[in-house]
Design an enzyme around this catalytic site. Structure first.
Site, mmCIF file in Angstrom:
data_model
loop_
_atom_site.group_PDB
_atom_site.id
_atom_site.type_symbol
_atom_site.label_atom_id
_atom_site.label_comp_id
_atom_site.label_asym_id
_atom_site.label_seq_id
_atom_site.Cartn_x
_atom_site.Cartn_y
_atom_site.Cartn_z
ATOM 1 N N GLY A 235 -5.123 -43.477 16.426
ATOM 2 C CA GLY A 235 -4.410 -44.245 15.708
ATOM 3 C C GLY A 235 -3.095 -43.589 14.906
ATOM 4 O O GLY A 235 -2.693 -42.604 15.564
ATOM 5 N N SER A 236 -2.755 -43.761 13.965
ATOM 6 C CA SER A 236 -1.579 -43.482 13.234
ATOM 7 C C SER A 236 -1.799 -42.125 12.619
ATOM 8 O O SER A 236 -2.907 -41.696 12.332
ATOM 9 C CB SER A 236 -1.171 -44.334 12.297
ATOM 10 O OG SER A 236 -1.819 -44.503 11.036
ATOM 11 N N ALA A 238 -0.843 -41.152 9.713
ATOM 12 C CA ALA A 238 -1.079 -41.453 8.236
ATOM 13 C C ALA A 238 -2.606 -41.555 8.128
ATOM 14 O O ALA A 238 -3.239 -40.834 7.406
ATOM 15 C CB ALA A 238 -0.445 -42.277 7.616
ATOM 16 N N THR A 239 -3.175 -42.314 9.208
ATOM 17 C CA THR A 239 -4.584 -42.619 9.061
ATOM 18 C C THR A 239 -5.419 -41.319 9.383
ATOM 19 O O THR A 239 -6.474 -40.845 8.981
ATOM 20 C CB THR A 239 -5.235 -43.832 9.765
ATOM 21 O OG1 THR A 239 -4.422 -44.882 9.213
ATOM 22 C CG2 THR A 239 -6.726 -43.977 9.531
ATOM 23 N N GLY A 240 -4.855 -40.535 10.471
ATOM 24 C CA GLY A 240 -5.537 -39.402 11.122
ATOM 25 C C GLY A 240 -5.582 -38.396 10.247
ATOM 26 O O GLY A 240 -6.728 -37.600 9.927
ATOM 27 N N GLU A 257 -6.313 -38.337 18.099
ATOM 28 C CA GLU A 257 -4.935 -38.817 19.084
ATOM 29 C C GLU A 257 -4.105 -39.739 18.404
ATOM 30 O O GLU A 257 -4.494 -40.792 17.928
ATOM 31 C CB GLU A 257 -5.569 -39.362 20.331
ATOM 32 C CG GLU A 257 -6.516 -38.636 21.029
ATOM 33 C CD GLU A 257 -7.494 -39.630 22.099
ATOM 34 O OE1 GLU A 257 -6.697 -40.572 22.825
ATOM 35 O OE2 GLU A 257 -8.433 -39.472 22.086
ATOM 36 N N CYS A 291 1.347 -44.989 22.572
ATOM 37 C CA CYS A 291 1.500 -43.913 21.787
ATOM 38 C C CYS A 291 2.710 -43.133 22.574
ATOM 39 O O CYS A 291 3.379 -42.468 22.103
ATOM 40 C CB CYS A 291 0.170 -43.280 21.548
ATOM 41 S SG CYS A 291 -0.669 -42.869 22.935
#
Ligand code: NAD
Length: 489
Positions: A235-236, A238-240, A257, A291
Site C-alpha cells: 500500500g502507500s 503513509a499507511t506503511g 511493499e 507502484c
C-alpha cells in the site's frame, strides 16, 4: 469542478444477486453491517459487501492459530499439492474472476484476465522454490546449518490497484512456508479476493486461510493483534509507516511493499519512435495505477521534442472507457478519492509557469472516474506532479543535458522502488542502472514483477522483499543449528 460522477443508472448491478462472504475457519459468512463497493466505470453501487466485525476478526485469528500446529507440520510437498489444486481451481473459474475484477477495479477485461492468469502463475512458480537448510559449515570442526521455521499466523493486507496479483503471492508465500493466514483486501476491491475464499473452501483445511473484508480499522486490528506474527503489507508509504509502528507492539515481522515515483532516463542514442510504445505502456498500464510505473521520464534535450511528440500521438490514440466495452485500452481511476487527487495534481500542473500539456489534462465528461491520458512537457522538480506519486494516467517529461545531473535528479526522492535506463549501449546502461537508488533497475525495459526474483524497494518504498527464495524466507524464522564433529561426545 463537479466530482460527483454517479450516473444514477440502475442497470449495471450484475453482482447484486451473487454471494460474497468472509471466509473464516473454512466457512463463508455474511455480517450485520456492510459497506458499498462502487463500479468505477459508472459510479454506481456494485455490491453491499459484508464488513467484518471485531468478533469475526477475533474468530478468524483463533481459527488460524488452531490450524497452525497441524499445517506447519505438513511437508512442503503436501502444501505444494494443496496450493497447486488451489491454482487449478482458480484457473477453472477464470472468466468468473475476470468479470468480477473488471467490475470492481475498472480495468479492461483483457487486463483483468492477464492479472488473474499472472496471479495463478505466481502461485505455481512460488511453490516450486526449494527451501532447504543452508549449510554454513561442514568440516572437521563441526556442522552449522541455518534451518527455516514458519512464523505462525501471517496477516496479508492489499491495495486496490492489482488485487489478485498482490493477493496471490501473499497467499502462496505464507501457506507454502507452513504459516496460516488472515488476508484483507482493500475495501475498494474486496470481491474477487473474497471469491478466492469460496474457491479455497474445498481445498484447504479450515482455518489455514481466512479472508475478511473491511476498512482501515480491520487493517489496524491486524497489525495490533498479538496473535498475528507477521504482516505482509502492500500500500502507500503513509499507511506503511503506521503498520510498522503498530507492529512493534509484539515485534511482528513486516514486509512492506510501498509506493514509488520511478524515473526512467532516456539517453540521446535511442530513436524515440522505437521505444515510445514501451515507455507509454510502462507509464499508463492500469491507468497509471501501478507502484512501479514510470512516473518521471528524463529525456536528453537532443531528442526531447521528438519523444514528447511520439508520446503525445499515442496518448491521443488510445481508447479509454468502461472495461466491459470492446476495444478499450485503459479504464477509469479506481475510486473517487484517487480520481479527485489526480484532478488536483492536474490543476496544480496547469498553473505552473511555462508548462505544456500536449495531450489530455482533464477529466472525461461521463459517469465514472475517467481522466484523459495526459503528457506534460516543460515541467520540473518542485511540483506536485514530479515530486509526489500521482498514481494516475499522467506522465511528466523532464529535459536534461548532463547525464550525471539526470541521475542525481532521478535519485533525489524519498522513494526507491524501480528505475530504468534506455540506451543502445547496454554496458553503459548497466553502469547507469547500478547508480540508481532503487530495488530494481532495468535497461530498455520498465515494469513487471516476477515470482522468480525478490521484489521490493529501498528508502521509503519498502522494507524487505517479496517473491523468490528471499521473499519466501521472510515468512520464516531462521534458526542456527550448531553441531559438533560427528565423533565428539
Ligand atoms: P493504502 O495504504 O491506502 O491502503 C492499502 C491497504 O491498507 C488497504 O487494504 C487499507 O484498507 C489498509 N489500511 C489502511 N489503513 C491501515 C492501517 N492503519 N493499518 C493497517 N492497514 C491499513 O494504499 P492504497 O491507496 O490502497 O494503494 C495505493 C498505494 O499502494 C500506492 O502508494 C502504490 O504505490 C502502493 N502499491 C505498492 C505496491 C508495491 O508492491 N510496492 C504495489 C501496489 C501498490
Amino acid at each position: 469542478m463537479d466530482t460527483d460522477r454517479t450516473s444514477g443508472s440502475a442497470q449495471r448491478k450484475p453482482l447484486q444477486d451473487e454471494r460474497f462472504g468472509h471466509f473464516i475457519d473454512g466457512r463463508l459468512e455474511g455480517g450485520e453491517t456492510t459497506f458499498d463497493v462502487i463500479n468505477p466505470s459508472t459510479g454506481d453501487v456494485l455490491f453491499h459487501c459484508p464488513d467484518a466485525s471485531h468478533e469475526q476478526f477475533e474468530r478468524a485469528v483463533a481459527a488460524a492459530r488452531r490450524a497452525f500446529p497441524a499445517w506447519s507440520k505438513t511437508t512442503f510437498e503436501e502444501r505444494r499439492d494443496r496450493l497447486a489444486r488451489f491454482a487449478a481451481a482458480m484457473e477453472s473459474r477464470l472468466e468468473e474472476l475476470v468479470r468480477i475484477l473488471t467490475l470492481e477495479q475498472g480495468k479492461p477485461l483483457a487486463a483483468a484476465r492477464a492479472e488473474i492468469v499472472r496471479g495463478i502463475g505466481i502461485i505455481r512458480h512460488l511453490i516450486t522454490i526449494p527451501i532447504g537448510p543452508d549449510v554454513l559449515r561442514d568440516d572437521a570442526s563441526g556442522r552449522v546449518e541455518l534451518r527455516y521455521k514458519p512464523l505462525g499466523v501471517v496477516g496479508g493486507i492489499a491495495p486496490w490497484n492489482v488485487p489478485i496479483v498482490l493477493a496471490a503471492p501473499k497467499i502462496a508465500s505464507a501457506l507454502y512456508t507452513g504459516n496460516t493466514m488472515i488476508l484483507k483486501p482493500s475495501p475498494y476491491t474486496p470481491l474477487t479476493t473474497l471469491r478466492l475464499g469460496e474457491i479455497a473452501q474445498e481445498i484447504l483445511p479450515p482455518g489455514v486461510l481466512n479472508i475478511l473484508a473491511g476498512g482501515n480499522d480491520l487493517g489496524q486490528w491486524m497489525t495490533e493483534h498479538p496473535g498475528i506474527d507477521k504482516i505482509n503489507f502492500t500500500g502507500s508509504v503513509a499507511t506503511g509507516k503506521r503498520v510498522m509502528a503498530s507492529a512493534s507492539a509484539n515485534m511482528k515481522r513486516v514486509t512492506l511493499e510501498l509506493g514509488g515515483n520511478d524515473a526512467a532516463i532516456v539517453l540521446n542514442d535511442v530513436q524515440p519512435k522505437a521505444i515510445a510504445e514501451r515507455i507509454f505502456q510502462a507509464a499508463f498500464a492500469n491507468s497509471g495505477q501501478v507502484c512501479q510505473a514510470i512516473k518521471r521520464l528524463y529525456v536528453h534535450a537532443d531528442i526531447y521534442e521528438e519523444m514528447v511528440a511520439e508520446l503525445t500521438a499515442i496518448a491521443k490514440r488510445v481508447k479509454v472507457g468502461d472495461g466491459l466495452e470492446d476495444g478499450v485500452d485503459y479504464g477509469p481511476l479506481q475510486n473517487k478519492a484517487q480520481y479527485e487527487r489526480v484532478i488536483g495534481i492536474l490543476e496544480d500542473t496547469a498553473r505552473q509557469p511555462g508548462v505544456r500539456i500536449p495531450a489530455g489534462g482533464h477529466a472525461i465528461d461521463r459517469p465514472g472516474y475517467f481522466i484523459e491520458p495526459t503528457i506534460v512537457a516543460d515541467i520540473a522538480e518542485g511540483t506536485r506532479l514530479v515530486d509526489e506519486e500521482p498514481f494516475g494516467p499522467v506522465l511528466p517529461v523532464l529535459r536534461y543535458t548532463d547525464l550525471d545531473d539526470a541521475i542525481a535528479r532521478a535519485n533525489d526522492t524519498r522513494f526507491g522502488l524501480g528505475g530504468s535506463v534506455w540506451t543502445n549501449d547496454i554496458a553503459k546502461g548497466a553502469e547507469i542502472a547500478a547508480r540508481l537508488e532503487t530495488g530494481v533497475a532495468w535497461v530498455n525495459h520498465h515494469l513487471g514483477v516476477s515470482a522468480e526474483y525478490p521484489f521490493g524497494g529501498v528508502k521509503e518504498s519498502g522494507v524487505g522483499r517479496a517473491n523468490g527464495e528471499m521473499g519466501l524466507k521472510r515468512n520464516m524464522e531462521p534458526q542456527l543449528i550448531v553441531l559438533p564433529p560427528s565423533a565428539s561426545a
